[in-house]
Design an enzyme around this catalytic site. Structure first.
Site, PDB file in Angstrom:
ATOM      1  N   HIS A 135       6.828  -0.770   6.628  1.00 18.31           N
ATOM      2  CA  HIS A 135       7.987  -1.490   6.096  1.00 18.31           C
ATOM      3  C   HIS A 135       7.987  -1.531   4.563  1.00 18.31           C
ATOM      4  O   HIS A 135       6.945  -1.609   3.922  1.00 18.31           O
ATOM      5  CB  HIS A 135       8.039  -2.911   6.656  1.00 18.31           C
ATOM      6  N   ASP A 136       9.182  -1.425   4.015  1.00 15.45           N
ATOM      7  CA  ASP A 136       9.422  -1.562   2.565  1.00 15.45           C
ATOM      8  C   ASP A 136       8.798  -0.457   1.731  1.00 15.45           C
ATOM      9  O   ASP A 136       8.650  -0.602   0.512  1.00 15.45           O
ATOM     10  CB  ASP A 136       8.942  -2.932   2.058  1.00 15.45           C
TER      11      ASP A 136
ATOM     12  N   GLY B 168       2.567  -1.227   4.406  1.00 13.54           N
ATOM     13  CA  GLY B 168       3.792  -1.759   3.830  1.00 13.54           C
ATOM     14  C   GLY B 168       3.817  -1.702   2.314  1.00 13.54           C
ATOM     15  O   GLY B 168       2.786  -1.771   1.652  1.00 13.54           O
TER      16      GLY B 168
END
Length: 265
Positions: A121-122, A139
């Site tokens: 994520h991100d 992440g």
């Protein structure tokens, strides 16, 4: 013309571009956009608020856009944006962003994600990157353009990897890696510059020589701190674009820890 296999499921609301091919047993969620010429080979799942750029091919059993692997995620709407002309191979996984990380995971153009790679994520992945089999990004990782990760390598959360850098197989990356750097090791250390990649880019010989000299001044000298040495190099080589790429990267964020030949700097 777009071709959708009879066994595929394309949920209402999905936006499918011209010339897409959706193979057997693939599933496309209601908030997904497939741009022109995207191909899902078979058994591919694209979920969430995900956009896949034109000409991208996704291979069997890839899982794209399912919720982040983050216990703080509470169902908020976040996105995954994948650029053009990427190859995403078997069993690869890519997650959207989180509210705490800006809400967006973004992949550039012309990348290759080999079998069982993971983009957390991100993350932000630049153009022309290659992740070999089982390479993983935690992440919030940032890969600049033309980064190569070897098989079974892993990059810790919040790490930045500069453009043109290469990370060897089975390497664990815990600190920022400078542009054009080469990293190897169980817990990675800086192993020099990615000279093969620099030469393949047809860069002027004098610029590569200047970069090698700057590297020695920053990472092999013992006079002053790492950032003090980088500041001297930035001033001495202000007219050298490759050197400036490295020093700009080092000064772009405050309180960063950089990979060195000894591990951490």
């Amino acid at each position: 013309m777009t071709k959708i296999h009879p066994t595929a499921i394309v949920e209402d609301g999905a936006q499918i571009g011209n010339g897409c091919v959706i193979g057997p047993y693939s599933v496309v969620g209601p908030n997904v956009t497939l741009h022109d010429g995207v191909e899902l080979k078979s058994h591919v799942v694209v979920a969430g608020h995900t956009s896949v750029g034109e000409g991208t091919t996704i291979f069997p059993f890839a899982s794209i856009g399912h919720q982040p692997q983050d216990l703080k995620y509470a169902g908020e709407v976040t996105r995954l944006e994948i650029g053009r002309n990427n190859q995403i191979r078997e069993h690869a996984t890519m997650n959207p962003g989180t509210a705490g990380g800006g809400g967006l995971t973004k992949i550039g153009d012309n990348c290759l994600f080999m079998m069982s790679t993971h983009v957390g994520h991100d993350c932000v992945v630049g153009n022309g990157c290659i992740l070999a089999n089982n390479a993983t990004l935690a992440g919030h990782v940032e890969l600049e353009d033309h980064v190569i990760l070897g098989g079974l390598s892993a990059v810790r959360q919040w790490i930045r990897v500069g453009k043109g850098a290469i990370i060897g197989g089975l390497t664990g990356v815990e600190f920022d890696l400078i542009p054009f750097g080469s990293a190897i090791g169980d817990r990675a250390h800086l192993a020099g510059l990615n000279l093969v990649g620099l030469k393949r880019s047809n860069l002027p010989r004098e610029e590569i020589h200047a970069l090698r000299a700057a590297y020695r001044e920053i990472f092999e000298s013992e006079e002053g701190t790492l950032l003090e040495r980088a500041a001297r190099v930035a001033e001495a080589h202000a007219d050298r674009p490759l050197v400036k790429t490295v020093t700009d990267f080092m000064f772009a964020r405050e309180n960063r820890r950089f990979m060195t030949p000894r591990g951490e700097g």
